[in-house]
Design a protein around this motif. Structure first.
Motif, PDB file in Angstrom:
ATOM      1  N   VAL A   1       0.828  -1.197   0.000  1.00  0.00           N
ATOM      2  CA  VAL A   1       0.000   0.000   0.000  1.00  0.00           C
ATOM      3  C   VAL A   1       0.865   1.252   0.000  1.00  0.00           C
ATOM      4  N   LEU A   2       0.558   2.157  -0.906  1.00  0.00           N
ATOM      5  CA  LEU A   2       1.148   3.487  -0.930  1.00  0.00           C
ATOM      6  C   LEU A   2       0.049   4.446  -0.499  1.00  0.00           C
ATOM      7  N   ALA A   3       0.104   4.897   0.742  1.00  0.00           N
ATOM      8  CA  ALA A   3      -0.971   5.699   1.325  1.00  0.00           C
ATOM      9  C   ALA A   3      -0.642   7.177   1.213  1.00  0.00           C
ATOM     10  N   VAL A   4      -1.594   7.953   0.746  1.00  0.00           N
ATOM     11  CA  VAL A   4      -1.407   9.398   0.590  1.00  0.00           C
ATOM     12  C   VAL A   4      -2.240  10.108   1.653  1.00  0.00           C
ATOM     13  N   ALA A   5      -1.560  10.760   2.582  1.00  0.00           N
ATOM     14  CA  ALA A   5      -2.219  11.411   3.710  1.00  0.00           C
ATOM     15  C   ALA A   5      -1.850  12.889   3.760  1.00  0.00           C
ATOM     16  N   GLY A   6      -2.559  13.614   4.620  1.00  0.00           N
ATOM     17  CA  GLY A   6      -2.305  15.042   4.797  1.00  0.00           C
ATOM     18  C   GLY A   6      -3.613  15.781   4.990  1.00  0.00           C
ATOM     19  N   THR A   7      -3.530  16.948   5.582  1.00  0.00           N
ATOM     20  CA  THR A   7      -4.732  17.746   5.792  1.00  0.00           C
ATOM     21  C   THR A   7      -5.317  18.211   4.469  1.00  0.00           C
ATOM     22  N   HIS A   8      -4.463  18.579   3.542  1.00  0.00           N
ATOM     23  CA  HIS A   8      -4.895  19.088   2.243  1.00  0.00           C
ATOM     24  C   HIS A   8      -4.149  18.344   1.128  1.00  0.00           C
ATOM     25  N   GLY A   9      -4.797  18.235  -0.015  1.00  0.00           N
ATOM     26  CA  GLY A   9      -4.108  17.741  -1.206  1.00  0.00           C
ATOM     27  C   GLY A   9      -4.088  16.237  -1.393  1.00  0.00           C
ATOM     28  N   LYS A  10      -4.813  15.487  -0.562  1.00  0.00           N
ATOM     29  CA  LYS A  10      -4.755  14.026  -0.667  1.00  0.00           C
ATOM     30  C   LYS A  10      -5.262  13.520  -2.013  1.00  0.00           C
ATOM     31  N   THR A  11      -6.428  13.993  -2.419  1.00  0.00           N
ATOM     32  CA  THR A  11      -7.023  13.484  -3.651  1.00  0.00           C
ATOM     33  C   THR A  11      -6.146  13.793  -4.857  1.00  0.00           C
ATOM     34  N   THR A  12      -5.684  15.029  -4.964  1.00  0.00           N
ATOM     35  CA  THR A  12      -4.839  15.406  -6.096  1.00  0.00           C
ATOM     36  C   THR A  12      -3.543  14.612  -6.096  1.00  0.00           C
ATOM     37  N   THR A  13      -2.910  14.466  -4.934  1.00  0.00           N
ATOM     38  CA  THR A  13      -1.643  13.753  -4.868  1.00  0.00           C
ATOM     39  C   THR A  13      -1.826  12.274  -5.184  1.00  0.00           C
ATOM     40  N   THR A  14      -2.921  11.678  -4.713  1.00  0.00           N
ATOM     41  CA  THR A  14      -3.218  10.286  -5.053  1.00  0.00           C
ATOM     42  C   THR A  14      -3.373  10.132  -6.558  1.00  0.00           C
ATOM     43  N   GLY A  15      -4.077  11.065  -7.181  1.00  0.00           N
ATOM     44  CA  GLY A  15      -4.240  11.032  -8.630  1.00  0.00           C
ATOM     45  C   GLY A  15      -2.934  11.222  -9.368  1.00  0.00           C
ATOM     46  N   LEU A  16      -2.113  12.160  -8.907  1.00  0.00           N
ATOM     47  CA  LEU A  16      -0.816  12.402  -9.534  1.00  0.00           C
ATOM     48  C   LEU A  16       0.078  11.166  -9.441  1.00  0.00           C
ATOM     49  N   LEU A  17       0.124  10.540  -8.268  1.00  0.00           N
ATOM     50  CA  LEU A  17       0.966   9.358  -8.094  1.00  0.00           C
ATOM     51  C   LEU A  17       0.483   8.214  -8.980  1.00  0.00           C
ATOM     52  N   THR A  18      -0.824   8.005  -9.045  1.00  0.00           N
ATOM     53  CA  THR A  18      -1.365   6.951  -9.897  1.00  0.00           C
ATOM     54  C   THR A  18      -1.033   7.205 -11.358  1.00  0.00           C
ATOM     55  N   SER A  19      -1.231   8.438 -11.819  1.00  0.00           N
ATOM     56  CA  SER A  19      -0.928   8.797 -13.204  1.00  0.00           C
ATOM     57  C   SER A  19       0.546   8.596 -13.521  1.00  0.00           C
TER      58      SER A  19
END
Length: 470
Positions: free
Chosen positions: A117-135
């Motif tokens: 699992v590569l988990a993307v956490a944080g108060t802000h920016g989780k969705t965008t960063t998850t999308g960027l990493l996947t792309s």
């Protein structure tokens, strides 16, 4: 609704028939999609139709509109959204029958079983960063499973079961879900107090992130954005605990350092160096410094996994966003309308900075709907101050979710704190009024942006319709 996480979370293929309560939401629909792709028999219910449901139906998932005890007649396990009411008839029936009932966090952990699992956490920016990493990983030849809190532009979906052993997951801290994922590696974009309705204090919120770091595999790694004070503190904590840490940012101390940052219109560019050696340029099709930081965090993760720099950068450059993250809704007579999920002062400030770059010579006309009574009580004044970066501001009343209304906590707290002239700020009573106000204030060349985590997302299309009929 609070559903306890069981001591043992079974893999999805051992859950029997699964019924998802709140299947139309971003998080639950992602779980349902991956379960269906893994061969699990899945059904679900929601109180209204959503854009996620057609793709689920194409996979053979039965999606009911409305909740009814009969919908769980064949179920062995329920996966339940936190937004479910305490008197939800499907949950009550499952309890009566003694079925296994899982919260969203446990449902996601079930589909991630056996993956790195590569988990993307944080108060802000989780969705965008998850999308960027996947792309980026897809462009680098990997085929990860992924679950994102919005529709990924590269695939048109919010989740997929890949053939790789990697699983990229948005790790939500709002209800403590991220403490149950046991990731191989993680990204933390930032740590700034939020969701105090659940955590109570800022100190408890920060301690939760320390617990999250402690849950990372000791042979894994953590990527932190060093420019954020909370994430920088977390990086030090992680290193002191013996975890491998990679830092990114404009800071001179960052392991992966950003140089020559330039924001122009809808693009962002920078150069990236490591240990004083220039690695190359990163060019994004999304605007804003905060998105650059997110992208370089994703880049650092891909590099640490052994992927090639150029391939990762190609994937980052192809990324055009996820739903509700600076999403262009349309344009009429030279007026562009965007929508954003921003609901915290830091997010508002970042997206308005991006909007300013996009607007060019035009003005920024913003509408904001505060989300949650508790968040507005704590951050209402700061929200108003952040909105001062726009030229015209429309504020709606609080979107109430998970809490009881408080007549002393309204959108007026936000509107009164906006540091603009009175004629530049309007406080309105509902969505149609907000659409009319925005349409009346906008003029050719302006950028209109709707901000908030509630149902304000419906206002943008209303504005376009009003402008088109004018």
């Amino acid at each position: 609704m609070r559903i306890p996480v069981p001591d043992e979370i079974l893999p999805a293929d051992r859950l029997g028939r699964v019924h998802c309560v709140g299947i139309g939401g971003a998080g639950i629909s992602a779980i349902a999609r991956i379960m269906a792709q893994q061969g699990v028999e899945v059904s679900g219910s929601d109180d209204h139709d959503t854009p996620f449901l057609p793709a689920l139906r194409e996979l053979g998932v039965t999606c009911h509109l409305g909740y009814d005890a009969d919908h769980v007649a064949a179920a062995d396990t329920l996966v339940v959204t936190t937004a479910a009411s305490e008197d939800n008839p499907e949950v009550l029936e499952a309890r009566r029958r003694g079925l296994r009932i899982l919260p969203r966090s446990a449902g996601l952990a079930a589909v991630m079983a056996g993956s790195r699992v590569l988990a993307v956490a944080g108060t802000h920016g989780k969705t965008t960063t998850t999308g960027l990493l996947t792309s980026a990983l897809l462009a680098a030849g990997r085929d990860p499973s992924y679950a994102v809190g919005g529709v990924l532009s590269a695939t048109g979906r919010n989740a997929d079961a890949g053939s790789d052993d990697l699983f990229v997951a948005e790790a939500d801290e709002s209800d403590g879900a991220f403490l149950h994922y046991r990731p191989h590696a993680a990204i933390v974009t930032n740590v700034e107090a939020d969701h105090l309705d659940n955590w109570g204090t800022e100190e408890a919120y920060h301690r939760a992130f320390e617990e999250f770091v402690d849950s990372i595999d000791r042979d894994g790694f953590l990527v932190c954005v060093l420019d954020d004070l909370g994430a920088a503190d977390l990086a030090r904590f992680a290193r002191d605990s013996g975890l491998d840490v990679v830092t990114v940012g404009e800071s001179a101390d960052a392991d992966l350092r950003i140089h020559d940052l330039a924001l122009a219109g809808s693009t962002s560019t920078c150069r990236v160096s490591r240990s004083g050696t220039d690695l190359g340029e990163v060019r994004l099709r999304i605007p804003g410094r905060h998105y650059v930081l997110d992208a370089v965090a994703a880049l650092a993760t891909g590099l640490r996994l052994g992927c090639a720099f150029d391939a990762l950068v190609d994937g980052l450059g192809a990324f055009t966003g996820t739903g509700r993250r600076m999403e262009l809704k349309g344009e009429v007579d030279g007026i562009r309308v965007y929508d954003s999920y921003a609901h915290h002062p830091v997010e508002i400030r970042g997206d308005l900075e991006a909007a300013r770059a996009l607007a060019g010579e035009g003005r920024v006309v913003a509408a904001f709907q505060p989300h949650l009574v508790s968040r507005t009580r704590i951050f209402g004044e700061a929200m108003g101050v952040a909105l001062g970066a726009a030229d015209e501001v429309v504020v709606l009343d609080v979107y109430v979710a998970r809490e009881d209304p408080d007549p002393a906590v309204t959108g007026r707290l936000v509107a009164d704190a906006v540091p603009l002239a009175p004629e530049q700020v309007a406080y309105v009573g509902g969505l149609p009024a907000a659409a009319r106000e925005l349409a009346a204030r906008a003029r050719p060349g302006d950028l209109v942006i709707t901000l908030g985590a509630g149902d304000i997302t419906t206002v943008g299309p209303q504005v376009l319709a009003l402008l088109g009929s004018a």
